[in-house]
Design a protein around this motif. Structure first.
Motif, short mmCIF file in Angstrom:
data_model
loop_
_atom_site.label_atom_id
_atom_site.label_comp_id
_atom_site.label_asym_id
_atom_site.label_seq_id
_atom_site.Cartn_x
_atom_site.Cartn_y
_atom_site.Cartn_z
N LYS A 103 0.83 -1.20 0.00
CA LYS A 103 0.00 0.00 0.00
C LYS A 103 0.87 1.26 0.00
O LYS A 103 0.62 2.21 -0.73
N LYS A 104 1.89 1.22 0.84
CA LYS A 104 2.73 2.41 0.99
C LYS A 104 3.53 2.69 -0.28
O LYS A 104 3.65 3.84 -0.69
N ASN A 105 4.04 1.66 -0.92
CA ASN A 105 4.98 1.88 -2.02
C ASN A 105 4.44 1.62 -3.42
O ASN A 105 5.07 1.99 -4.38
N PHE A 106 3.28 0.98 -3.52
CA PHE A 106 2.82 0.59 -4.86
C PHE A 106 1.36 0.93 -5.12
O PHE A 106 0.71 0.28 -5.93
N SER A 107 0.85 1.96 -4.47
CA SER A 107 -0.58 2.27 -4.61
C SER A 107 -0.88 2.80 -6.03
O SER A 107 -2.03 2.82 -6.44
N GLN A 108 0.17 3.19 -6.76
CA GLN A 108 -0.05 3.78 -8.09
C GLN A 108 0.03 2.77 -9.24
O GLN A 108 -0.03 3.18 -10.40
N VAL A 109 0.18 1.48 -8.94
CA VAL A 109 0.30 0.53 -10.05
C VAL A 109 -1.02 0.45 -10.83
O VAL A 109 -2.07 0.79 -10.30
N ASP A 110 -0.92 0.00 -12.09
CA ASP A 110 -2.11 -0.09 -12.94
C ASP A 110 -2.93 -1.34 -12.62
O ASP A 110 -4.15 -1.34 -12.67
N PHE A 111 -2.22 -2.43 -12.34
CA PHE A 111 -2.93 -3.68 -12.03
C PHE A 111 -2.00 -4.62 -11.26
O PHE A 111 -0.81 -4.35 -11.13
N ILE A 112 -2.61 -5.68 -10.73
CA ILE A 112 -1.85 -6.66 -9.94
C ILE A 112 -2.18 -8.05 -10.45
O ILE A 112 -3.35 -8.41 -10.55
N ILE A 113 -1.13 -8.80 -10.78
CA ILE A 113 -1.32 -10.20 -11.15
C ILE A 113 -1.02 -11.04 -9.91
O ILE A 113 0.05 -10.90 -9.31
N TYR A 114 -1.99 -11.85 -9.50
CA TYR A 114 -1.79 -12.72 -8.33
C TYR A 114 -1.93 -14.17 -8.79
O TYR A 114 -2.99 -14.57 -9.28
N THR A 115 -0.85 -14.95 -8.65
CA THR A 115 -0.87 -16.29 -9.24
C THR A 115 -1.15 -17.43 -8.25
O THR A 115 -0.73 -18.57 -8.47
N GLY A 116 -1.87 -17.12 -7.16
CA GLY A 116 -2.48 -18.19 -6.37
C GLY A 116 -1.66 -18.86 -5.29
O GLY A 116 -0.52 -18.51 -5.03
N ASP A 117 -2.28 -19.86 -4.70
CA ASP A 117 -1.88 -20.53 -3.47
C ASP A 117 -1.97 -19.57 -2.29
O ASP A 117 -0.96 -19.13 -1.72
N SER A 118 -3.22 -19.28 -1.96
CA SER A 118 -3.53 -18.40 -0.84
C SER A 118 -3.64 -19.19 0.46
O SER A 118 -3.44 -18.64 1.53
N CYS A 119 -3.98 -20.46 0.36
CA CYS A 119 -4.31 -21.25 1.55
C CYS A 119 -3.08 -22.00 2.07
O CYS A 119 -2.10 -22.18 1.36
#
Ligand code: NAG
Ligand code: NAG
Ligand code: NAG
Ligand code: NAG
Ligand code: NAG
Ligand code: NAG
Length: 446
Positions: A103-119
């Motif tokens: 949040k502090k350093n990357f709030s200006q990015v255009d999008f976020i790719i999240y490639t899983g394994d949350s659990c």
């Protein structure tokens, strides 16, 4: 993707009408995320493998998966922010620190790719992972993302990993309860979850008219998933997904749109052997090679390693004719015979290291060209950030820092085929310094 003819216009109108009916029927809240073209560079994040464990306690014993204490006090040496190189997953403290940093350093990015394994993993037989745990971790992940980012400004493009399924490594053909649950849980992200997601778990998310992300379901290729067959049969879930990918690539080429591909399990596992079923692997690699001139980025996780995989092309004879075939070369810390091939590099697959501290936790920020021409989407650089977990546990505070910058490390102009070919050539030279550094970063400066 669009052709200017009366015929295609007619089809578009019909499809358009059909889609409106579908949207009304579903009461979809989907809104276009497209941001305007700009004439400079944009940024996006790639984050992977969070593996949140709500049952992690501190202090506790890593040999008890950080779920319980040992009666011997000296064994209760789990770290406050995680326990590197153990069977433990990620504590809340690490995830909080990660999102605070994002949040502090990357709030200006255009999008976020999240490639899983949350659990978390299901390693602790005394505390098995059940369906409610899986649905909970999907839910909390979206709560974090939407708490720390405004999904109306920053498009979050997720997928699921092999630990995010209602049963480990197992995912049957859709429609199924995972896809319907995710459709609900991901609703706050306003994603383009059409019929394809409902039946296959994959979707296309446009960044704008020049660039689309294909978020794929690698579970239908993954050979540990025993609920689906290899991609031999036309009607297998893997074959259907391959056909969808090819259609999307053809469309993108016609429309002069570039493609990023993201999914959880990379085609080659950490030891360099295919992680996909044989036919799925062959056909997928063929697609990557054949469309490498429009695939401008390929992002995976799963292995927890920071690695490059080179797609090289070669000609093979088929009877009378010559056909282009492709090979993958995963560069690891071992010298490999095949990495000495002199075939041209057509594409590089980027595998990002994980949040879960198998090695040090890491996140990656990419810079891409937003020039309003054929360059749109070209990867210009990436910044690899990490947290020294040993230090964090010592001082009671996580300090995120820059580990390296790709362009500077490799001495290249942009992250494309030709530039990468020089890097691969460098890697082949004996006792070179670059490969030594690469090897250190593979394990996130552990
Ligand atoms: C970007 O630059 C090109 C060439 O300088 C120009 O033709 C185009 O209109 C610009 N596009 C935008 C969106 O500013
Ligand atoms: C989360 O991290 C922030 C910043 O380091 C800290 O101020 C806050 O107390 C943390 N929250 C929790 C619940 O640990
Ligand atoms: C979500 O998954 C649970 C557990 O498998 C299932 O009982 C429920 O019906 C699913 N909900 C939806 C909307 O699919
Ligand atoms: C959503 O996906 C469909 C099917 O792939 C595609 O036709 C459509 O353009 C996509 N829309 C956006 C905004 O991504
Ligand atoms: C991480 O921190 C430990 C303990 O402070 C230190 O010994 C080590 O050199 C650090 N590693 C890196 C890569 O900074
Ligand atoms: C994050 O942002 C802060 C405040 O702008 C800055 O001081 C810090 O150096 C940045 N951290 C990294 C690792 O770039």
């Amino acid at each position: 993707m669009l052709i200017n003819s009366i015929f295609s216009t007619l089809i578009i109108i019909i499809l358009g009408g059909g889609q409106m009916i579908f949207m009304n029927f579903c009461k979809s809240t989907y809104k276009s995320p497209l941001f305007p073209l700009q004439n400079y560079s944009g940024r996006f994040l790639h984050i992977t493998d969070i593996h949140f464990d709500p049952d992690y306690i501190y202090p506790s014993s890593p040999s008890k998966f950080c779920h319980r204490k040992s009666h011997k006090n000296k064994n209760n040496n789990a770290g406050k922010f995680g326990s590197i190189q153990t069977g433990c997953d990620s504590p809340y403290t690490l995830i909080n620190s990660t999102f605070e940093f994002l949040k502090k350093n990357f709030s200006q990015v255009d999008f976020i790719i999240y490639t899983g394994d949350s659990c978390r993993h299901g390693r602790d037989l005394k505390n098995p992972v059940v369906e409610e745990d899986i649905l909970f971790c999907h839910q909390i992940l979206i709560e974090w993302f939407t708490k720390y980012f405004d999904p109306k400004k920053v498009k979050i493009i997720p997928t699921f990993g092999n630990n995010d399924l209602l049963e480990h490594n197992s995912l049957e053909e859709g429609p199924n309860t995972l896809f319907s649950n995710l459709t609900q849980i991901w609703a706050p992200l306003h994603l383009n979850l059409t019929h394809n997601f409902n039946i296959g778990g994959y979707f296309r998310q446009d960044v704008n008219s020049r660039l689309s992300v294909l978020s794929l379901n690698s579970m239908y290729f993954y050979k540990e998933n025993l609920l689906v067959p290899d991609c031999e049969k036309e009607d297998s879930p893997g074959s259907k997904q391959l056909k969808w990918i090819e259609r999307e690539l053809i469309n993108a080429k016609e429309e002069n749109r570039k493609i990023y591909i993201s999914h959880h399990v990379p085609p080659l596992d950490s030891d360099g052997s295919p992680a996909f079923y044989e036919k799925c692997y062959e056909k997928y690699i063929q697609l990557l090679g054949d469309y490498s001139n429009i695939i401008y980025g390929h992002f995976t996780g799963h292995t927890n390693l920071d690695t490059l995989t080179f797609v090289t092309s070669t000609f093979r004879t088929f009877g009378e004719s010559l056909k282009k075939k492709y090979n993958l070369i995963l560069v690891t810390d071992e010298e490999k015979e095949e990495s000495h091939s002199n075939d041209p590099v057509v594409l590089v697959l980027n595998n990002a290291p994980s949040i879960i501290p198998v090695n040090n936790p890491a996140i990656r920020e990419y810079v891409y060209s937003t020039k309003d021409n054929n360059d749109f989407g070209v990867l210009l650089n990436y910044f690899q950030y990490f947290a020294n977990l040993t230090e964090a546990n010592n001082i009671g505070k996580v300090r995120w820092e820059l580990e390296y910058m790709a362009k500077e490390l490799y001495g290249i102009n942009r992250l494309q085929g030709d530039d990468w070919e020089n890097v691969l050539r460098e890697f082949r030279k004996p006792n070179l310094e670059l490969w030594e550094r690469y090897k250190k970063y593979v394990y996130v400066s552990r």
